[in-house]
Design an enzyme around this catalytic site. Structure first.
Site: not given
Length: 286
Positions: A128, A15, A132, A65, A63, A17
């Site tokens: 979302y 991804g 989280k 996202t 995640a 990051l």
């Protein structure tokens, strides 16, 4: 990172990051896994996987996202953003590994004009953000050593063709076919360049920082303001039309003002500088 013989396990490696972490961590004792290597929605696979790798640090850059999709598939979002985080944290506590987890400005409701520091009380508006935040709670109650990094509006390069385009790439692509683009102008947050976030996170780990931290590039803007800066830096003539968020009829509510501030650390460099570097790397100026 404060320990001898560090071994890092990076999840979500392909991804945006994860790709930034891989670039910085070349030459380290790093195991980089993406979805094909470990399915976080298969909770029973997590402990055997960590037993196999024996990491001293787990960096979870994976995640669910897709904010609007989380409204339609909250159970799946909860599995990855909440339950998998809790299981990773449980195993990290058991194996005495440090866990690095990333969260979002969307855990806040945006009902402020001064931003949110690490002590602000979360109140998410959408699925979302709820999933989280629930993952944050499981991490914090797990007993493991953790670094919980909240950030916002991440952009950068991804190693996966399946990854959703970041806002900058989406704007550039849209401008290839449309001379007039409507952009939301009533939601404010801080753009964050993935390489800057990865470097800042690793710096915190090396200093043995723990707990909740907010890390974004300095400054904030609306989506419209961000788009203006993109095309100004590209010297590209595009007609941008500011519109309210309701114009796009998105399933998920977004916070109106979710700038993350920090009571613990100075901000990262200004986001327009980071945007400049991103555009340079992508050769988007040519």
């Amino acid at each position: 990172m404060g320990r001898s013989k560090e071994r890092l396990l990076l999840l979500g490696a392909a991804g945006t990051l994860g790709s930034a972490f891989q670039a910085i961590l070349k030459g380290s004792d790093l195991v980089a896994w993406d979805k094909a290597d470990l399915r976080l929605d298969h909770l029973d696979q997590i402990e055997p996987a960590l037993r196999q790798v024996m990491p001293t640090v787990v960096i979870n850059a994976a995640a669910f996202t897709q904010v609007d999709e989380a409204e339609r598939h909250e159970d799946q979002a909860r599995l990855i953003n909440t339950e998998a985080v809790g299981e990773l944290a449980r195993v990290c506590a058991k194996r005495r590994a440090v866990m690095v987890q990333f969260s979002t400005d969307y855990v806040f409701d945006g009902m402020t004009s001064s931003g949110y520091d690490e002590d602000a009380v979360p109140h998410p508006l959408n699925a979302y953000g709820r999933t989280k935040l629930a993952g944050e709670h499981l991490l914090r109650s797990s007993g493991c050593e953790y670094l919980l990094v909240r950030t916002s509006r991440l952009f950068g390069h991804s190693g996966s063709p399946r990854s959703k385009k970041n806002f900058v790439a989406a704007m550039i692509e849209l401008a290839q076919t449309d001379s007039t683009i409507e952009v939301v102008d009533d939601e404010i947050a801080s753009p964050t360049y993935a390489p800057d976030l990865a470097a800042a996170t690793l710096a915190l780990l090396r200093k043995n920082e723990r707990g909740i931290v907010h890390r974004t590039n300095h400054g904030s803007c609306t989506w419209f303001g961000w788009a203006q800066e993109i095309f100004a830096q590209l010297s590209k003539r595009v007609t941008l039309v500011p519109v309210p968020a309701w114009r796009f009829h998105r399933p998920a509510r977004r916070p109106r003002f979710s700038e993350l501030t920090s009571s613990r650390f100075p901000p990262l460099r200004p986001w327009p500088e980071a945007l400049h570097d991103y555009l340079q790397v992508t050769n988007a100026r040519s």
